[in-house]
Structures are given as C-alpha cells and as structure tokens.
Write an enzyme that holds these catalytic residues in place. Structure first.
Site, PDB file in Angstrom:
ATOM      1  N   ASP A   9       0.849  -1.192   0.000  1.00 37.84           N
ATOM      2  CA  ASP A   9       0.000   0.000   0.000  1.00 37.84           C
ATOM      3  C   ASP A   9       0.882   1.239   0.000  1.00 37.84           C
ATOM      4  O   ASP A   9       0.939   1.999   0.975  1.00 37.84           O
ATOM      5  CB  ASP A   9      -0.958  -0.043   1.200  1.00 37.84           C
ATOM      6  CG  ASP A   9      -1.959  -1.184   1.069  1.00 37.84           C
ATOM      7  OD1 ASP A   9      -2.376  -1.478  -0.072  1.00 37.84           O
ATOM      8  OD2 ASP A   9      -2.315  -1.798   2.082  1.00 37.84           O
ATOM      9  N   LYS A  60     -10.700  -6.494  -6.468  1.00 39.40           N
ATOM     10  CA  LYS A  60     -12.100  -6.856  -6.130  1.00 39.40           C
ATOM     11  C   LYS A  60     -13.037  -6.559  -7.299  1.00 39.40           C
ATOM     12  O   LYS A  60     -13.934  -5.701  -7.204  1.00 39.40           O
ATOM     13  CB  LYS A  60     -12.553  -6.148  -4.859  1.00 39.40           C
ATOM     14  CG  LYS A  60     -11.697  -6.505  -3.644  1.00 39.40           C
ATOM     15  CD  LYS A  60     -12.244  -5.894  -2.370  1.00 39.40           C
ATOM     16  CE  LYS A  60     -11.403  -6.240  -1.154  1.00 39.40           C
ATOM     17  NZ  LYS A  60     -10.070  -5.626  -1.143  1.00 39.40           N
ATOM     18  N   PRO A  65     -20.157  -9.997 -16.715  1.00 41.02           N
ATOM     19  CA  PRO A  65     -19.323 -11.204 -16.859  1.00 41.02           C
ATOM     20  C   PRO A  65     -18.193 -11.053 -17.884  1.00 41.02           C
ATOM     21  O   PRO A  65     -17.050 -11.425 -17.616  1.00 41.02           O
ATOM     22  CB  PRO A  65     -20.335 -12.273 -17.308  1.00 41.02           C
ATOM     23  CG  PRO A  65     -21.625 -11.837 -16.682  1.00 41.02           C
ATOM     24  CD  PRO A  65     -21.610 -10.329 -16.727  1.00 41.02           C
TER      25      PRO A  65
HETATM   26  O1  C5P Z   1      -1.745  -2.367   6.783  1.00 41.14           O
HETATM   27  P1  C5P Z   1      -2.649  -3.549   7.004  1.00 41.14           P
HETATM   28  O2  C5P Z   1      -1.921  -4.794   7.479  1.00 41.14           O
HETATM   29  O3  C5P Z   1      -3.838  -3.226   7.858  1.00 41.14           O
HETATM   30  O4  C5P Z   1      -3.174  -3.883   5.528  1.00 41.14           O
HETATM   31  C1  C5P Z   1      -4.003  -4.936   5.242  1.00 41.14           C
HETATM   32  C2  C5P Z   1      -4.291  -5.015   3.761  1.00 41.14           C
HETATM   33  O5  C5P Z   1      -5.340  -5.934   3.558  1.00 41.14           O
HETATM   34  C3  C5P Z   1      -4.751  -3.688   3.146  1.00 41.14           C
HETATM   35  O6  C5P Z   1      -4.245  -3.657   1.818  1.00 41.14           O
HETATM   36  C4  C5P Z   1      -6.247  -3.790   3.160  1.00 41.14           C
HETATM   37  O7  C5P Z   1      -6.835  -3.064   2.109  1.00 41.14           O
HETATM   38  C5  C5P Z   1      -6.455  -5.290   2.962  1.00 41.14           C
HETATM   39  N1  C5P Z   1      -7.711  -5.823   3.500  1.00 41.14           N
HETATM   40  C6  C5P Z   1      -8.070  -5.714   4.836  1.00 41.14           C
HETATM   41  N2  C5P Z   1      -9.237  -6.251   5.295  1.00 41.14           N
HETATM   42  C7  C5P Z   1     -10.041  -6.888   4.453  1.00 41.14           C
HETATM   43  C8  C5P Z   1      -9.693  -7.035   3.112  1.00 41.14           C
HETATM   44  C9  C5P Z   1      -8.513  -6.479   2.669  1.00 41.14           C
HETATM   45  O8  C5P Z   1      -7.339  -5.135   5.622  1.00 41.14           O
HETATM   46  N3  C5P Z   1     -11.140  -7.423   4.917  1.00 41.14           N
END
Ligand code: C5P
Length: 228
Positions: A9, A60, A65
């Site tokens: 990120d 996501k 389709p």
């Molecule tokens: O920095 P952190 O460990 O919180 O980042 C987690 C990553 O996983 C981010 O890219 C976030 O968008 C993604 N994510 C999340 N929770 C979800 C799905 C995706 O934190 N349910």
C-alpha cells in the site's frame, strides 16, 4: 506452511519495488491494490514478476461477466498469480471469470466487506440482515458452486469458511498482526499462528512491515511466529 503476503500500500512503483528489494528473499508474495495499481500498476506487476515474486492483484472485480473475464485474462497475461472478485457479482460473473482463467490465475472471492455492518449490508440487499457471518457463508456457497479457487475472509471466520469450502481451496486472511504490533484501524486482527491454525493459507500484512524501520526483520518475525 502458510505464506506471508505483504500488501504494497504505497504510492508509486519505485517506492514499492525499493521495499521489495529491502525484503529480498524473506517475502515471496505481494499484494497490489487499487491505489498503487491506478498509479503505476503495470510497472509494479512487471517489477515483481521480473524479481520472481508472486503477485496477488486485489482489485475486487465486480462488473458484467465479459468484463471480469477479460480482466482475469489480462491479469494472467501480465503474470499475476492470484486476484480477487466480489462474490456479489453473481453466479454468471463468477462462472465467466472462472471459465476464462483456464487455470492460469487463481480467483479468490470477497464476500461481505469487513467495513460493512449488518445495517449497511441490509440496505444493500433490501432486507434485514441478522448475522453477517451467515451472509458470508451464503456467498461462499455461491463461489463454491461456480468453481472459485479461494476466499478472502477475516481470521474469525476462517474456520467456518474452511469447513464449508473444504481442503482444496485457498483461504486468504488480512488483518495479520504480531501481539506486539500496532493494530491501527484493523478491528479483528490475528497473529500469523492464530490465522494459520484457523485454516489460513495466505496471511496478508501491510503497515507493520511497510512502515517498519527494518521491514525484513519484521517480516522474519511474522514468519517466525508461524514456527513457534
Ligand atoms: O496495513 P494492514 O496490514 O492493515 O493492511 C491490510 C491489507 O489488507 C490492506 O491492503 C487492506 O486493504 C487489505 N484488506 C483488509 N481487510 C479486508 C480485506 C482487505 O485489511 N477485509
């Protein structure tokens, strides 16, 4: 053993690939999300595949389709190993995406976003929602009927998703933290060991690694947590 996926990120390909080089052999899998992908996607994916890394493209997808099938093919052509689709895109979208991939890319389904509460998801569905975990399981069943390769789920629901979907699917769990890491804005976190015990195959971690003074040491500590 479960694999660590570091969420890149970061704002630019240059910043992302500098981090990847600092992590070296400690991390093999990287997640590319919409912010970095819109800014610099092709350069990041190319940089990662050239370094022998595996790419998890987390955009996501939720579209008609034909468009989602095309996105899956384009991602597979670019060397992406795993991508995400919204299970709420519906059976024909999921079938079309799964059919187009021809085994070249793993497609994992996202059910109820963890940012939604029951009231908000109920507003989307147009009916009251009593239990988000049940809605998540209903959506996983939809993915199972259409041959998806895996599911993204919070650690708290990983066990239920595993027992529903069986041994052959990939379970991806974000919100991974060591006991000593800052939780930040995540609500339901799990340690690598806890998530793996609940059935996770892939553990997604972002800021604890990307913002660490020594990212490789933090990533090593997360992997070490799995072995304890
Ligand atoms: O920095 P952190 O460990 O919180 O980042 C987690 C990553 O996983 C981010 O890219 C976030 O968008 C993604 N994510 C999340 N929770 C979800 C799905 C995706 O934190 N349910």
């Amino acid at each position: 053993m479960a694999e660590l996926i570091v969420a890149l990120d970061l704002a630019t390909a240059r910043a992302a690939l500098e981090l990847v080089d600092r992590l070296g052999d400690v991390v093999r899998w990287y997640k590319v999300g919409p912010v970095l992908h819109v800014a610099d996607g092709p350069a990041v994916v190319r940089g990662l595949t050239e370094r022998g890394k595996a790419v998890f493209l987390d955009l996501k997808w939720h579209d008609i389709p034909n468009t989602v099938a095309g996105a899956g093919e384009a991602a597979a052509d670019a060397g992406v190993a795993m991508a995400t689709v919204h299970l709420t895109g519906g059976p024909r979208m999921l079938e079309s995406a799964a059919g187009a991939r021809r085994g070249r890319i793993a497609l994992t389904g996202v059910g109820v976003l963890t940012s939604l509460d029951a009231a908000e998801f109920g507003a989307v569905l147009g009916r009251p929602v009593a239990d988000l975990a049940q809605e998540q399981q209903r959506l996983v069943r939809l993915g199972m009927a259409t041959g998806l390769d895996g599911y993204v789920t919070a650690a708290a629901e990983a066990r239920a998703v595993r027992s529903l979907a069986g041994a052959g699917v990939a379970i991806v769990v974000p919100g991974i933290r060591r006991a000593t890491d800052a939780v930040q804005d995540q609500v339901r976190t799990a340690t690598p060991r806890e998530a793996a015990a609940a059935g996770a195959d892939y553990l997604v971690v972002g800021r604890p690694v990307t913002r660490a003074a020594d990212p490789a040491a933090e990533a090593r500590a997360l992997v070490e947590d799995l072995r304890r």
